[in-house]
Design an enzyme around this catalytic site. Structure first.
Site, PDB file in Angstrom:
ATOM      1  N   CYS A 140       1.787  58.387 -13.854  1.00 30.34           N
ATOM      2  CA  CYS A 140       2.046  57.555 -15.035  1.00 30.34           C
ATOM      3  C   CYS A 140       1.407  56.179 -14.926  1.00 30.34           C
ATOM      4  O   CYS A 140       1.162  55.532 -15.945  1.00 30.34           O
ATOM      5  CB  CYS A 140       3.542  57.441 -15.288  1.00 30.34           C
ATOM      6  N   GLU A 164      11.202  55.459 -18.780  1.00 28.77           N
ATOM      7  CA  GLU A 164      10.002  55.232 -17.980  1.00 28.77           C
ATOM      8  C   GLU A 164       8.919  56.124 -18.554  1.00 28.77           C
ATOM      9  O   GLU A 164       8.880  57.328 -18.286  1.00 28.77           O
ATOM     10  CB  GLU A 164      10.267  55.538 -16.502  1.00 28.77           C
TER      11      GLU A 164
END
Length: 480
Positions: free
Chosen positions: A263, A229
């Site tokens: 993110c 991720e």
């Protein structure tokens, strides 16, 4: 000089001890898994309920620890973006776990009858989770929930940049789980690399793309499957027709949450050329409405540490030196409470347009036509998230069909990550693999295909020697 050498020797010895502890913990978990390779649904549900209880009971301590690590993290942001999705993820999994564990019946082709086929979902074994600093609770609990729901043992490496939170998470998990079920490792970067080299049955890493490459190389030596991720530059597109206030307010929420240290935060905004000035004013109004002042505002989260602050200051200086117009939305900073800034007249030579920003800086890129916006995105590495603001259904479909990204929000930001029934994961440089909800259960399970037959064996008809009449009939019927 002597003191420096002594410190380095002590640090090296400490790291060696931590690496040894990692290996011992892994061996205990591997042994414990061998003794109980298929935990019952009831046992897994109890693990998740125990986790939920300790998070609820210690929520104030967690809020305080995270704020201490940041130098100020809004308590509401921790509750909204860390604790709430962690608890909801646990509830979602416990309510559906028995259904997920149920074998899936599959079709058997006529030529292989009589037989039955099914898929069973088997725990992988020992799962490793490497946690970043920006959401140290949620990005530990999210994958932990999926791994436990799938029946695995779990080792977690917390970030060295959040020492208070990391220590607290270690203590809390030790209260409810034996070390051979869930263990937490602390330590600096060398401990993290040793962690990634362990022969896990699956490894999930959340963090920078550059570090993700090293993690994947380390895992490759053991053929350990990985879920990465990562991040990248997630764009937001403002259409030619959407009310600017609608778009600006929702983009501002996504960019100011956690001071942009997210993110999936909008990394830059594509705005029709003739609407740039109006967007700047609408965005300024939105941010200043959220945060009337910066100084002593408990709602305004600080940059995590000096190193990240210097990185962001470097982006600003580099952009200015290469011709960008910087539009600060507050008069001055306060410690690591960094003023939110818009950047105009940006170009690809600037670091701020090359690297993931991960902070309260937002470049604005003008475009002439929506096709130009799509082309701009598609010429660059595929992002973790993409945001489109506009109410034209046809243009929304074009966004979904003509661009690639890990996930999409239409007329919102960030909130797709909090939907337990949606998979979360990147694509290409922004990551690989998925988790959250059912996809998390599947990621941390082996979907094992099983074909079952009983006494009667019709396959004998095709055994050698070949050339029999029945074999020729089989070919005539099925080889076509």
């Amino acid at each position: 000089m002597v003191a420096d050498i002594a410190y380095l020797e002590q640090s090296l010895q400490s790291s060696q001890q931590q690496v040894g502890a990692l290996q011992a913990s892994f061996a205990r978990q591997r042994q414990a898994f061998a003794a109980n390779p298929m935990p019952s649904a009831e046992q897994r549900i109890q693990w998740l309920k125990d986790l939920r209880e300790v998070l609820l009971a210690q929520q104030d301590a967690l809020v305080q620890a995270i704020s201490a690590d940041f130098g100020n993290r809004s308590a509401d942001e921790t509750l909204l973006a860390e604790l709430m999705p962690s608890l909801h993820g646990i509830h979602y999994a416990t309510q559906r776990l028995k259904k997920w564990m149920r074998p899936s019946r599959r079709r058997v082709a006529l030529q292989f009858m009589p037989a039955s086929a099914k898929v069973i979902y088997q725990p992988l074994g020992v799962v490793g989770i490497i946690v970043p600093w920006n959401y140290p609770l949620f990005l530990a609990m999210g994958p932990l929930v999926g791994a436990l729901a799938a029946g695995n043992r779990v080792m977690i490496k917390m970030s060295e940049s959040t020492p208070a939170t990391s220590q607290l998470v270690k203590e809390l998990l030790a209260q409810v789980f034996p070390e051979d079920l869930v263990s937490v490792a602390l330590g600096e970067a060398e401990v993290g690399m040793a962690f990634s080299r362990l022969p896990f049955d699956h490894l999930l890493f959340t963090g920078a793309t550059s570090v993700g490459r090293h993690v994947m190389r380390a895992a490759a030596d053991n053929l350990t499957p990985v879920t990465l991720e990562l991040g990248g530059k997630s764009p937001a597109i403002v259409s030619a027709e959407v009310p600017l206030r609608d778009a600006a307010e929702r983009i501002a929420f996504g960019k100011t949450l956690n001071a942009g240290q997210t993110c999936v935060a909008p990394d830059y905004v594509l705005v029709p050329k003739e609407r740039v000035e109006g967007f700047v004013e609408a965005y300024r109004a939105a941010v200043q409405g959220f945060y009337p002042q910066l100084a002593d505002n408990p709602d305004y989260t600080a940059i995590i540490n000096e190193r990240q602050q210097q990185r962001l200051d470097g982006y600003l200086e580099d952009a200015r030196s290469k011709g960008a117009t910087v539009v600060p939305l507050f008069a001055e900073a306060q410690g690591r409470r960094m003023p939110h800034c818009l950047l105009l007249d940006v170009n690809d030579e600037m670091q701020v347009m090359q690297d993931e920003i991960f902070g309260p800086l937002l470049p604005i890129v003008p475009y002439e036509h929506i096709d130009d916006a799509f082309a701009y995105i598609n010429l660059r590495p595929r992002p973790l998230a993409l945001y489109y603001f506009g109410y034209d259904r046809g243009e929304q479909q074009r966004v979904l069909h003509e661009t690639h990204s890990g996930g999409v929000c239409l007329n919102d930001t960030l909130l797709h990550v909090a939907q337990d029934d949606l998979p979360f994961g990147g694509i290409g440089p922004s990551g690989m693999g998925h988790y959250h909800g059912h996809e998390g259960f599947l990621t941390f399970s082996k979907a094992k295909g099983v074909l079952s037959k009983q006494r009667f064996n019709a396959a004998r008809l095709i055994y050698p020697p070949y050339g029999k009449t029945l074999q020729k009939l089989v070919y005539k019927l099925f080889v076509r």
